[in-house]
Every structure is written in C-alpha cells, then in structure tokens.
Design a protein around this motif. Sequence first.
Motif, PDB file in Angstrom:
ATOM      1  N   LEU A 185       0.829  -1.207   0.000  1.00 42.65           N
ATOM      2  CA  LEU A 185       0.000   0.000   0.000  1.00 42.65           C
ATOM      3  C   LEU A 185       0.865   1.258   0.000  1.00 42.65           C
ATOM      4  O   LEU A 185       0.580   2.216  -0.724  1.00 42.65           O
ATOM      5  CB  LEU A 185      -0.920   0.003   1.229  1.00 42.65           C
ATOM      6  CG  LEU A 185      -2.347  -0.497   1.037  1.00 42.65           C
ATOM      7  CD1 LEU A 185      -3.121  -0.407   2.341  1.00 42.65           C
ATOM      8  CD2 LEU A 185      -3.060   0.284  -0.064  1.00 42.65           C
ATOM      9  N   LEU A 186       1.917   1.252   0.804  1.00 42.58           N
ATOM     10  CA  LEU A 186       2.840   2.389   0.840  1.00 42.58           C
ATOM     11  C   LEU A 186       3.424   2.639  -0.549  1.00 42.58           C
ATOM     12  O   LEU A 186       3.440   3.771  -1.038  1.00 42.58           O
ATOM     13  CB  LEU A 186       3.951   2.126   1.850  1.00 42.58           C
ATOM     14  CG  LEU A 186       4.988   3.233   2.128  1.00 42.58           C
ATOM     15  CD1 LEU A 186       5.626   3.007   3.486  1.00 42.58           C
ATOM     16  CD2 LEU A 186       6.085   3.278   1.069  1.00 42.58           C
ATOM     17  N   ASP A 209     -12.670   6.764  -1.063  1.00 45.14           N
ATOM     18  CA  ASP A 209     -13.967   6.377  -1.605  1.00 45.14           C
ATOM     19  C   ASP A 209     -13.743   5.268  -2.632  1.00 45.14           C
ATOM     20  O   ASP A 209     -13.442   5.546  -3.796  1.00 45.14           O
ATOM     21  CB  ASP A 209     -14.649   7.588  -2.248  1.00 45.14           C
ATOM     22  CG  ASP A 209     -16.101   7.317  -2.620  1.00 45.14           C
ATOM     23  OD1 ASP A 209     -16.445   6.138  -2.836  1.00 45.14           O
ATOM     24  OD2 ASP A 209     -16.883   8.286  -2.676  1.00 45.14           O
ATOM     25  N   LEU A 210     -13.863   4.031  -2.177  1.00 42.60           N
ATOM     26  CA  LEU A 210     -13.593   2.900  -3.062  1.00 42.60           C
ATOM     27  C   LEU A 210     -14.632   2.789  -4.174  1.00 42.60           C
ATOM     28  O   LEU A 210     -14.320   2.337  -5.288  1.00 42.60           O
ATOM     29  CB  LEU A 210     -13.545   1.598  -2.252  1.00 42.60           C
ATOM     30  CG  LEU A 210     -12.347   1.467  -1.296  1.00 42.60           C
ATOM     31  CD1 LEU A 210     -12.486   0.217  -0.434  1.00 42.60           C
ATOM     32  CD2 LEU A 210     -11.032   1.432  -2.080  1.00 42.60           C
ATOM     33  N   LEU A 233      -3.878   0.127  -7.151  1.00 41.89           N
ATOM     34  CA  LEU A 233      -4.068   0.797  -5.864  1.00 41.89           C
ATOM     35  C   LEU A 233      -5.468   0.554  -5.331  1.00 41.89           C
ATOM     36  O   LEU A 233      -5.659   0.301  -4.130  1.00 41.89           O
ATOM     37  CB  LEU A 233      -3.801   2.300  -6.013  1.00 41.89           C
ATOM     38  CG  LEU A 233      -3.993   3.164  -4.758  1.00 41.89           C
ATOM     39  CD1 LEU A 233      -3.201   2.615  -3.569  1.00 41.89           C
ATOM     40  CD2 LEU A 233      -3.602   4.616  -5.034  1.00 41.89           C
ATOM     41  N   HIS A 234      -6.466   0.594  -6.218  1.00 42.63           N
ATOM     42  CA  HIS A 234      -7.845   0.314  -5.797  1.00 42.63           C
ATOM     43  C   HIS A 234      -7.970  -1.115  -5.290  1.00 42.63           C
ATOM     44  O   HIS A 234      -8.625  -1.382  -4.266  1.00 42.63           O
ATOM     45  CB  HIS A 234      -8.794   0.546  -6.976  1.00 42.63           C
ATOM     46  CG  HIS A 234     -10.228   0.312  -6.642  1.00 42.63           C
ATOM     47  ND1 HIS A 234     -10.858  -0.903  -6.861  1.00 42.63           N
ATOM     48  CD2 HIS A 234     -11.163   1.135  -6.077  1.00 42.63           C
ATOM     49  CE1 HIS A 234     -12.115  -0.819  -6.463  1.00 42.63           C
ATOM     50  NE2 HIS A 234     -12.330   0.407  -5.981  1.00 42.63           N
ATOM     51  N   ALA A 235      -7.307  -2.054  -5.979  1.00 39.49           N
ATOM     52  CA  ALA A 235      -7.365  -3.461  -5.565  1.00 39.49           C
ATOM     53  C   ALA A 235      -6.697  -3.655  -4.205  1.00 39.49           C
ATOM     54  O   ALA A 235      -7.210  -4.404  -3.355  1.00 39.49           O
ATOM     55  CB  ALA A 235      -6.693  -4.338  -6.619  1.00 39.49           C
ATOM     56  N   SER A 238      -8.963  -2.224  -1.548  1.00 36.79           N
ATOM     57  CA  SER A 238     -10.169  -3.062  -1.414  1.00 36.79           C
ATOM     58  C   SER A 238      -9.871  -4.358  -0.691  1.00 36.79           C
ATOM     59  O   SER A 238     -10.773  -4.971  -0.087  1.00 36.79           O
ATOM     60  CB  SER A 238     -10.761  -3.362  -2.797  1.00 36.79           C
ATOM     61  OG  SER A 238     -11.114  -2.168  -3.468  1.00 36.79           O
ATOM     62  N   ALA A 239      -8.608  -4.808  -0.756  1.00 30.26           N
ATOM     63  CA  ALA A 239      -8.233  -6.079  -0.120  1.00 30.26           C
ATOM     64  C   ALA A 239      -8.148  -5.960   1.406  1.00 30.26           C
ATOM     65  O   ALA A 239      -8.112  -6.976   2.106  1.00 30.26           O
ATOM     66  CB  ALA A 239      -6.895  -6.551  -0.671  1.00 30.26           C
ATOM     67  N   VAL A 240      -8.127  -4.737   1.926  1.00 32.52           N
ATOM     68  CA  VAL A 240      -8.098  -4.549   3.378  1.00 32.52           C
ATOM     69  C   VAL A 240      -9.472  -4.910   3.936  1.00 32.52           C
ATOM     70  O   VAL A 240     -10.496  -4.406   3.454  1.00 32.52           O
ATOM     71  CB  VAL A 240      -7.750  -3.090   3.740  1.00 32.52           C
ATOM     72  CG1 VAL A 240      -7.814  -2.878   5.253  1.00 32.52           C
ATOM     73  CG2 VAL A 240      -6.370  -2.727   3.202  1.00 32.52           C
TER      74      VAL A 240
END
Length: 332
Positions: A185-186, A209-210, A233-235, A238-240
């Motif tokens: 993520l970083l 805002d996913l 980055l969205h994926a 979203s995986a969190v």
Amino acid sequence: MKKNKKKHEAPPEVINAGPHQWLPVDVNWDTLTKAERKATVIEALRNRDVDTLWSVTEHNLLLYGRGGSHTSEHTLRAYRTGVWKFLQFAFPLGWKRMTEYDVDLTVGYLRALERAGVTPGTINSRRSAARALYRALRWAGVLHADPFADTPRAQDHEEKWMKREAYTREEVAALMAVADPDEQLLILLGAHGALRISEMIGLTWDRVDLERRTMTITGKGRKTARVHLSGPLHAALSAVPEPDRSGYVLPWRNAKTMRMLLRALCNLAGVKYQKRQVHGLRHASATMLLEQTGDLYVVSRHLRHSSISTTEVYAKANPRKLVDAVANWDGE
C-alpha cells in the motif's frame, strides 16, 4: 626592525553540536508589551536561550507567516532545526551581532554552509529558517532591518530534472514482489497515487472512496484535491478487510520509520535507494504516467502541481522520445 605580519584568521565554520533537547517555554507573547517583548528576546540572546528564540520565531511564523496557523508540523520542524543551526554558528561570534544589520554575519553563514559541502537546496532552506528568526527579532523590536534581504540565495547549477531520480516501472514491480500488504500500500500510494510522505502518513480511511475510486488529499499549502485510484491501488485498498478500514490507512506514524522501511525493501529487492528515497515513488508516478499518456496536462493534474512548468521537468528527465527520434532520424 621587522614588522610583524598580521595573521589572517580563518573564516568561521558551521558547528555541529548534535540535536538540541527542546524544552517548553513559559512565555505568552500575545500578552507582553512591546518593551517586555524586546527585553525578553534580548535576554534570550544574551543567555543563548535557544528555546525562547525558537518560541518567538514560531509565534511570529504562525501569526504572520504565509501558512499562518495552518503551517504544517513538518514545516515547523524544518524551521526549528534551521534556527538551531544558525544560532550554533552565530552565538560564538557575539550575540549583539544579531541585533545589528550585519550582512557579513548572514552571508558568512551561507558561505560556511557551502564550505561544509551542504547542497544549495538545503542552504536555501537554512536561509529561510534563519530569516524567519530575523523577522521575529524585528517584530520584537530588537533590530529594524533584515540583513537577509541583502543575502543572496545559493545558486544551484544542477538541472532540476537531474535531481528527480525516479524508480522505474520494473523496480516498482520488484519492490512489490518483496513487500507485505501494508508495505505494498505504501509503494502504491507513492508510485500510483503520487502522494508525498506526509500525505501518506496523514491519509485516513474516511477520505478514501472505493466506490468512486478516489481519495481526498490535503497537501502543500493545506490545499485539498481529489486523486483518482489506479487499478492496482484500488485493488490493494479493497483487499483490506472492512473491519480494519478505520483510522489511518498506513500503520506508520513517523516519516523516518517509513524511510527506513523502504530502504530495507530496496536492499531486499536489489533496488537503488540513494537519491530517491520515498519521494522517488512520487517521481515514478509522474514518469510512468507520462510514458503511458504523453500528456503533461494529465500528469500535472494527477500530481496536483500548481503550475505545469513544474511538470515539464519530468519531460526532461525522461528523454526516451528524443533518443528514439534522433536514432530514427534520416537527416533529410
């Protein structure tokens, strides 16, 4: 009789006494009269009271500085260090010199930094901090003219684009391969989201805002902007797990910790860290997006540059199109 030759003294040098242990100061600058304000600052100069001198500088910055009360903690820390560095140089030369229009002192400080091998960018940052101190001294009535007004900025002869060394697309992939989910993520927030290190640290889940694939960032000058999320980055966001999507997005609250972490990842992946550090991820975002789109305006919008001339630096940093064009030029 032989005349004694006058010995020339060596110019003063920058003293590095290590970090200062900062202490709180019990002074309410707003309630002091002008005479009390002046007396307090003169006493601080006489006693080499660094804490009080920083206190009046900070008060003046928050009151009259460009950022006012919104001046970031990062900026305040940088100015505080710069004030400490200048006082280390100036105190041995006599505190009264700081109450006079003494350009020899201010120019001498910059020349001492040059002799110490400090880069022009850092010299100018130190100059800004020392000038903030002098503005506070003027506000306190200790002096009436700013010698830094006649103290030129350090000239940087290195092209800007040469400093903006970015991680390549392949290197970003190599870092991702050795990183855990938080570390990924970083990397993606920098290399795809184009976030600065302070923006990464401050990003909270309520600003992500996913559904709309955006995040709201408050950056330089307290300016707020909407940043669009790339697919990777969205994926990753979203995986969190949903129960964990509260508070800060990243677990690290300290810039130094993040730098050490990325350095360790670079060592593990065999990727160069020097001259890049965390900010090199943001540069990677610019160069990769420019390669993909060829559109400086798109890159400028994504990096939230106030002027497209800042973005043009990345076009110089990536001469691939020029190299290809010249290589295929038939000369006719």
